[in-house]
Scaffold this active site. Structure first.
Site, PDB file in Angstrom:
ATOM      1  N   TRP A  84      -0.375   5.867  -6.034  1.00 24.65           N
ATOM      2  CA  TRP A  84      -0.505   4.559  -5.382  1.00 24.65           C
ATOM      3  C   TRP A  84       0.155   4.520  -4.017  1.00 24.65           C
ATOM      4  O   TRP A  84      -0.392   3.926  -3.077  1.00 24.65           O
ATOM      5  CB  TRP A  84      -0.006   3.455  -6.312  1.00 24.65           C
ATOM      6  N   ASP A 133       5.773  -2.020  -3.422  1.00 28.67           N
ATOM      7  CA  ASP A 133       4.692  -2.313  -4.358  1.00 28.67           C
ATOM      8  C   ASP A 133       5.323  -2.312  -5.753  1.00 28.67           C
ATOM      9  O   ASP A 133       5.721  -1.277  -6.264  1.00 28.67           O
ATOM     10  CB  ASP A 133       3.613  -1.207  -4.247  1.00 28.67           C
ATOM     11  N   LYS A 189      -0.895  -6.059 -14.472  1.00 33.69           N
ATOM     12  CA  LYS A 189      -0.044  -5.152 -15.256  1.00 33.69           C
ATOM     13  C   LYS A 189       0.980  -5.940 -16.060  1.00 33.69           C
ATOM     14  O   LYS A 189       1.030  -5.848 -17.267  1.00 33.69           O
ATOM     15  CB  LYS A 189       0.703  -4.176 -14.326  1.00 33.69           C
TER      16      LYS A 189
HETATM   17  N1  PLP Z   1      -0.273  -0.286  -7.066  1.00 32.49           N
HETATM   18  C1  PLP Z   1       0.005   0.114  -8.310  1.00 32.49           C
HETATM   19  C2  PLP Z   1       1.403   0.513  -8.648  1.00 32.49           C
HETATM   20  C3  PLP Z   1      -1.009   0.154  -9.281  1.00 32.49           C
HETATM   21  O1  PLP Z   1      -0.740   0.557 -10.516  1.00 32.49           O
HETATM   22  C4  PLP Z   1      -2.324  -0.226  -8.916  1.00 32.49           C
HETATM   23  C5  PLP Z   1      -3.441  -0.216  -9.847  1.00 32.49           C
HETATM   24  O2  PLP Z   1      -3.460   0.109 -10.943  1.00 32.49           O
HETATM   25  C6  PLP Z   1      -2.564  -0.621  -7.604  1.00 32.49           C
HETATM   26  C7  PLP Z   1      -1.520  -0.650  -6.707  1.00 32.49           C
HETATM   27  C8  PLP Z   1      -3.937  -1.010  -7.156  1.00 32.49           C
HETATM   28  O3  PLP Z   1      -4.199  -2.278  -7.671  1.00 32.49           O
HETATM   29  P1  PLP Z   1      -5.653  -2.945  -7.683  1.00 32.49           P
HETATM   30  O4  PLP Z   1      -6.484  -2.196  -8.662  1.00 32.49           O
HETATM   31  O5  PLP Z   1      -5.364  -4.360  -8.130  1.00 32.49           O
HETATM   32  O6  PLP Z   1      -6.189  -2.905  -6.314  1.00 32.49           O
END
Ligand code: PLP
Length: 327
Positions: free
Chosen positions: A106, A175, A199
């Protein structure tokens, strides 16, 4: 309701607390006696305004968010924030550069996205595998960076920061999508925190963004208006239609967290739950192996493999797809 419910260990969208689902079920046709569902409600109505304000004040209470921070409930997911963060913050300093810690999928995706808008410096030596947080003594932070970015919990790789990075005054961005509200956080150490709700705090569709007020207003010209923090914060997340139902579910989850004892209780629970799995892995004589360094094993998602070290590839399941890694 519970008898027929299947255990779901997915990182997200994840299992919601039963009281949340029951409340949503009860109110689905008729919210609070007003004869319509939240799904049908205008985002400008007084009833939705109450839902939005209640969610914000609960969140402020749970995290002790200082008054000089704005809270927004936006669309576009964590991925939207990979773009929104540089579009809004990389212009904070003239050099337009940002420091990124890349400890998994990520943060890697976030860094790649930021490259479109400025210079990105990966602050630590390149990692061969995403199994640890590089030692801070190996980081070379750029004092002229507009911000330092990290992913607090890497959902695919199971690497979680157990400390807040020291940035020597540079704005810190995190994040927290997959460990949001799982422990107390000192928000004042951050310029910006974001988290997709699906999540830890609700269902897909809404992303929480918490940003320090003085960082607003340096948005790049090319920033789409829906991602512009100053516009969204100035309109209390109502510049355009927000994800109303997801915000409502988020509010129910926040209420549930508060009734459970807040972030401290969540921290205790998450340590106990993940500890049981790590103990099992450690006691399995190498039948199960966790590739992540002991110091940064995630309390949220526990990756493990079958077989000693490089074991039997065909037996392994991809922790993301859940499918065997067969050729
Ligand atoms: N950041 C983290 C830590 C994630 O686990 C995820 C997705 O699983 C994301 C960002 C991306 O999120 P999204 O699918 O809502 O765009």
């Amino acid at each position: 309701m519970d008898n027929k419910r299947t255990m779901n260990f997915g990182a997200g969208p994840a299992k919601l607390p039963q009281p949340v689902l029951l409340a949503a079920q009860k109110e689905l046709l008729d919210y609070n006696g007003i004869g319509i569902s939240v799904l049908e409600m205008s985002h400008r109505s007084s009833d939705f305004t109450k839902i939005l304000k209640a969610a914000e004040s609960l969140l402020r209470e749970l995290l002790g968010i200082p008054d000089n921070y704005k809270v927004m409930f936006l669309q576009g997911g964590g991925t939207g924030q990979f773009s929104a963060v540089p579009l809004n913050l990389i212009g904070l300093k003239e050099d337009r550069c940002a420091d990124y810690l890349v400890t998994g999928t990520w943060s890697s995706k976030a860094a790649k996205e930021a490259e479109k808008y400025g210079k990105v410096n990966i602050v630590h030596p390149k990692l061969d595998s995403y199994t640890k947080v590089p030692d801070p003594s190996s980081w070379s932070l750029n004092p002229s960076a507009s911000y330092v970015y990290y992913c607090c919990n890497e959902t695919v790789h199971g690497v979680e920061f157990n400390f807040v990075p020291e940035t020597k005054g540079v704005v810190l961005v995190s994040d927290m999508s997959s460990n949001f509200l799982s422990r107390p956080v000192d928000v004042s150490k951050f310029g910006l925190i974001f988290a997709g709700a699906q999540k830890n705090v609700g269902c897909a569709g809404v992303t929480v963004v918490i940003v320090r007020e003085d960082l607003l207003g340096k948005t790049l010209n090319e920033c789409p208006v829906v991602l512009d923090y100053q516009v969204q914060a100035g309109n209390n997340s109502l510049y355009n239609t927000p994800p109303c139902f997801s915000i409502y579910i988020l509010g129910l989850v926040l209420d549930w967290i508060q009734r459970c004892g807040g972030t401290a209780a969540m921290e205790k629970l998450s340590k106990e739950k993940s500890g049981m799995i790590y103990d099992l892995i450690n006691q399995s004589n190498g039948f199960y192996v966790c590739p992540v360094d002991q110091t940064c094993r995630s309390r949220m998602n526990v990756p493990f493999r079958i077989g000693k070290k490089d074991g039997d590839e065909a037996l392994r399941r991809n922790s993301w797809t859940g499918l065997p890694n067969l050729a």
